[in-house]
Design a protein around this motif. Sequence first.
Motif, PDB file in Angstrom:
ATOM      1  N   ARG A   1      -8.854  -2.541   3.262  1.00 38.97           N
ATOM      2  CA  ARG A   1      -9.313  -1.157   3.372  1.00 38.97           C
ATOM      3  C   ARG A   1      -9.146  -0.632   4.801  1.00 38.97           C
ATOM      4  O   ARG A   1      -8.747   0.517   5.015  1.00 38.97           O
ATOM      5  CB  ARG A   1     -10.777  -1.051   2.935  1.00 38.97           C
ATOM      6  CG  ARG A   1     -11.004  -1.277   1.453  1.00 38.97           C
ATOM      7  CD  ARG A   1     -12.453  -1.012   1.047  1.00 38.97           C
ATOM      8  NE  ARG A   1     -12.627  -1.247  -0.377  1.00 38.97           N
ATOM      9  CZ  ARG A   1     -13.041  -2.396  -0.918  1.00 38.97           C
ATOM     10  NH1 ARG A   1     -13.373  -3.419  -0.122  1.00 38.97           N
ATOM     11  NH2 ARG A   1     -13.130  -2.529  -2.226  1.00 38.97           N
TER      12      ARG A   1
ATOM     13  N   ASP B   1      -0.802   2.720  -5.947  1.00 44.41           N
ATOM     14  CA  ASP B   1      -2.029   3.523  -5.847  1.00 44.41           C
ATOM     15  C   ASP B   1      -3.265   2.653  -5.716  1.00 44.41           C
ATOM     16  O   ASP B   1      -4.292   3.094  -5.192  1.00 44.41           O
ATOM     17  CB  ASP B   1      -2.182   4.413  -7.092  1.00 44.41           C
ATOM     18  CG  ASP B   1      -1.067   5.449  -7.190  1.00 44.41           C
ATOM     19  OD1 ASP B   1      -0.609   5.915  -6.132  1.00 44.41           O
ATOM     20  OD2 ASP B   1      -0.655   5.776  -8.320  1.00 44.41           O
ATOM     21  N   GLN B   2      -3.177   1.411  -6.223  1.00 44.05           N
ATOM     22  CA  GLN B   2      -4.331   0.517  -6.165  1.00 44.05           C
ATOM     23  C   GLN B   2      -3.865  -0.925  -6.037  1.00 44.05           C
ATOM     24  O   GLN B   2      -2.832  -1.319  -6.601  1.00 44.05           O
ATOM     25  CB  GLN B   2      -5.205   0.649  -7.413  1.00 44.05           C
ATOM     26  CG  GLN B   2      -6.474  -0.196  -7.357  1.00 44.05           C
ATOM     27  CD  GLN B   2      -7.278  -0.146  -8.647  1.00 44.05           C
ATOM     28  OE1 GLN B   2      -6.918  -0.762  -9.650  1.00 44.05           O
ATOM     29  NE2 GLN B   2      -8.390   0.606  -8.617  1.00 44.05           N
TER      30      GLN B   2
ATOM     31  N   ASP C   1     -12.065  -5.902   2.395  1.00 45.33           N
ATOM     32  CA  ASP C   1     -12.442  -4.930   3.417  1.00 45.33           C
ATOM     33  C   ASP C   1     -11.407  -4.873   4.542  1.00 45.33           C
ATOM     34  O   ASP C   1     -11.208  -3.816   5.159  1.00 45.33           O
ATOM     35  CB  ASP C   1     -13.825  -5.265   3.977  1.00 45.33           C
ATOM     36  CG  ASP C   1     -14.944  -4.867   3.029  1.00 45.33           C
ATOM     37  OD1 ASP C   1     -14.700  -4.027   2.135  1.00 45.33           O
ATOM     38  OD2 ASP C   1     -16.060  -5.404   3.162  1.00 45.33           O
TER      39      ASP C   1
ATOM     40  N   THR D   1      -3.332   5.987   1.158  1.00 46.73           N
ATOM     41  CA  THR D   1      -4.382   6.338   0.194  1.00 46.73           C
ATOM     42  C   THR D   1      -4.569   5.284  -0.887  1.00 46.73           C
ATOM     43  O   THR D   1      -5.272   5.525  -1.861  1.00 46.73           O
ATOM     44  CB  THR D   1      -4.067   7.689  -0.462  1.00 46.73           C
ATOM     45  OG1 THR D   1      -2.778   7.617  -1.094  1.00 46.73           O
ATOM     46  CG2 THR D   1      -4.077   8.805   0.577  1.00 46.73           C
ATOM     47  N   CYS D   2      -3.966   4.147  -0.741  1.00 46.59           N
ATOM     48  CA  CYS D   2      -4.087   3.076  -1.739  1.00 46.59           C
ATOM     49  C   CYS D   2      -5.542   2.622  -1.864  1.00 46.59           C
ATOM     50  O   CYS D   2      -6.216   2.334  -0.873  1.00 46.59           O
ATOM     51  CB  CYS D   2      -3.214   1.897  -1.328  1.00 46.59           C
ATOM     52  SG  CYS D   2      -3.193   0.533  -2.513  1.00 46.59           S
ATOM     53  N   ASP D   3      -6.028   2.571  -3.097  1.00 43.56           N
ATOM     54  CA  ASP D   3      -7.404   2.126  -3.365  1.00 43.56           C
ATOM     55  C   ASP D   3      -7.445   0.599  -3.460  1.00 43.56           C
ATOM     56  O   ASP D   3      -6.482  -0.027  -3.916  1.00 43.56           O
ATOM     57  CB  ASP D   3      -7.898   2.744  -4.673  1.00 43.56           C
ATOM     58  CG  ASP D   3      -9.324   2.354  -4.992  1.00 43.56           C
ATOM     59  OD1 ASP D   3     -10.208   2.642  -4.160  1.00 43.56           O
ATOM     60  OD2 ASP D   3      -9.557   1.739  -6.057  1.00 43.56           O
ATOM     61  N   VAL D   4      -8.557   0.009  -3.037  1.00 45.38           N
ATOM     62  CA  VAL D   4      -8.728  -1.444  -3.094  1.00 45.38           C
ATOM     63  C   VAL D   4      -9.837  -1.778  -4.083  1.00 45.38           C
ATOM     64  O   VAL D   4     -10.965  -1.307  -3.937  1.00 45.38           O
ATOM     65  CB  VAL D   4      -9.079  -2.028  -1.711  1.00 45.38           C
ATOM     66  CG1 VAL D   4      -9.362  -3.531  -1.819  1.00 45.38           C
ATOM     67  CG2 VAL D   4      -7.955  -1.772  -0.721  1.00 45.38           C
ATOM     68  N   ALA D   5      -9.503  -2.569  -5.085  1.00 53.72           N
ATOM     69  CA  ALA D   5     -10.481  -3.029  -6.072  1.00 53.72           C
ATOM     70  C   ALA D   5     -10.863  -4.466  -5.750  1.00 53.72           C
ATOM     71  O   ALA D   5      -9.986  -5.326  -5.601  1.00 53.72           O
ATOM     72  CB  ALA D   5      -9.904  -2.946  -7.484  1.00 53.72           C
TER      73      ALA D   5
ATOM     74  N   ARG E   1      -5.611  -5.017  -6.105  1.00 50.97           N
ATOM     75  CA  ARG E   1      -6.761  -5.883  -6.354  1.00 50.97           C
ATOM     76  C   ARG E   1      -6.752  -6.965  -5.283  1.00 50.97           C
ATOM     77  O   ARG E   1      -5.792  -7.727  -5.162  1.00 50.97           O
ATOM     78  CB  ARG E   1      -6.685  -6.484  -7.756  1.00 50.97           C
ATOM     79  CG  ARG E   1      -6.653  -5.443  -8.866  1.00 50.97           C
ATOM     80  CD  ARG E   1      -6.250  -6.016 -10.209  1.00 50.97           C
ATOM     81  NE  ARG E   1      -7.312  -6.829 -10.800  1.00 50.97           N
ATOM     82  CZ  ARG E   1      -7.222  -8.116 -11.063  1.00 50.97           C
ATOM     83  NH1 ARG E   1      -6.101  -8.777 -10.768  1.00 50.97           N
ATOM     84  NH2 ARG E   1      -8.223  -8.766 -11.626  1.00 50.97           N
TER      85      ARG E   1
ATOM     86  N   GLY F   1       0.802  -1.217   0.000  1.00 51.58           N
ATOM     87  CA  GLY F   1       0.000   0.000   0.000  1.00 51.58           C
ATOM     88  C   GLY F   1       0.829   1.258   0.000  1.00 51.58           C
ATOM     89  O   GLY F   1       0.370   2.313  -0.461  1.00 51.58           O
TER      90      GLY F   1
END
Length: 286
Positions: A220, A166-167, A217, A229-233, A169, A162
């Motif tokens: 997250r 940035d993201q 989750d 700030t890493c996004d989770v897909a 999966r 993270g």
Amino acid sequence: MTILVFGKTGQVARELQALAAVVALARDEADLSVPSVCAAAIEQYRPRAVINAAAYTAVDRAEEEEDLANQINGFAPTQMAQACAARDIPFVHLSTDYVFDGSGNAPWRPDDRTRPISAYGRSKLVGEKGVTEAGGRYAILRTSWVFSAHGQNFVKTMLSLGAERDQLRVVADQIGGPTPAAAIAQACITVTDQLAKDSAKAGSYHFAGAPYTSWADFARAIFAEAGLTCDVANIVTADYLTPACRPANSRLDCSSIEEVFGIGRPDWQAGLSAILQDFKQKDFDQ
């Protein structure tokens, strides 16, 4: 007399050493791939209780090394349990949600049918059967999704990735209860103390964190707590194939351990917060 712990550098073993005055045996002191050393160690130390916190945990590699996994996860704890039963010593053995096939949505109860879908799960079930058949003052504690500030685990992996990306999966269709290793260590101590007083409490129990969540989750929550700030897909298991099958449903019904031992499910979010605060303090001290 002390508590003898098999395992020294693993997550729960580290927490046990921080929690109580124990003798923890490293691999060079008790190589579980040679199960006969287990009974010899128990004879040597003559402890008041034994906790097996050592295991072969390379889930994917176990698909190619099932014989070795069986030695460490199956036959070694069997020998520990037999030695403890012969001396009437309380014995706690840590196991896993992987002994179930992960079907359905209902939390698994300790007496539900076991049907592992991986070599790792099968090896852990061999150990469970050996411990149960040995009898005596034993408790099998099945747990799931263990995390701590030590060793390799999901929390540390997510923090590392993270901070770089940035993201990410992350699988969202596997559900379970993340469990702080510190809470497992405390549960082990409580169980050994009560088993020493009442052998009727022997049996298999579940101990896992609350509330249930998905890996996605959980990731997250880790990023939110760490300020990343890493996004989770969300992805499904089929999008992230591994050599070993993972159970989709790792929910564990922990009601019996609360009824018998008075041990409630730990709040994994509080455990996560404590670990990250510890990390921040160490960075500050440096």
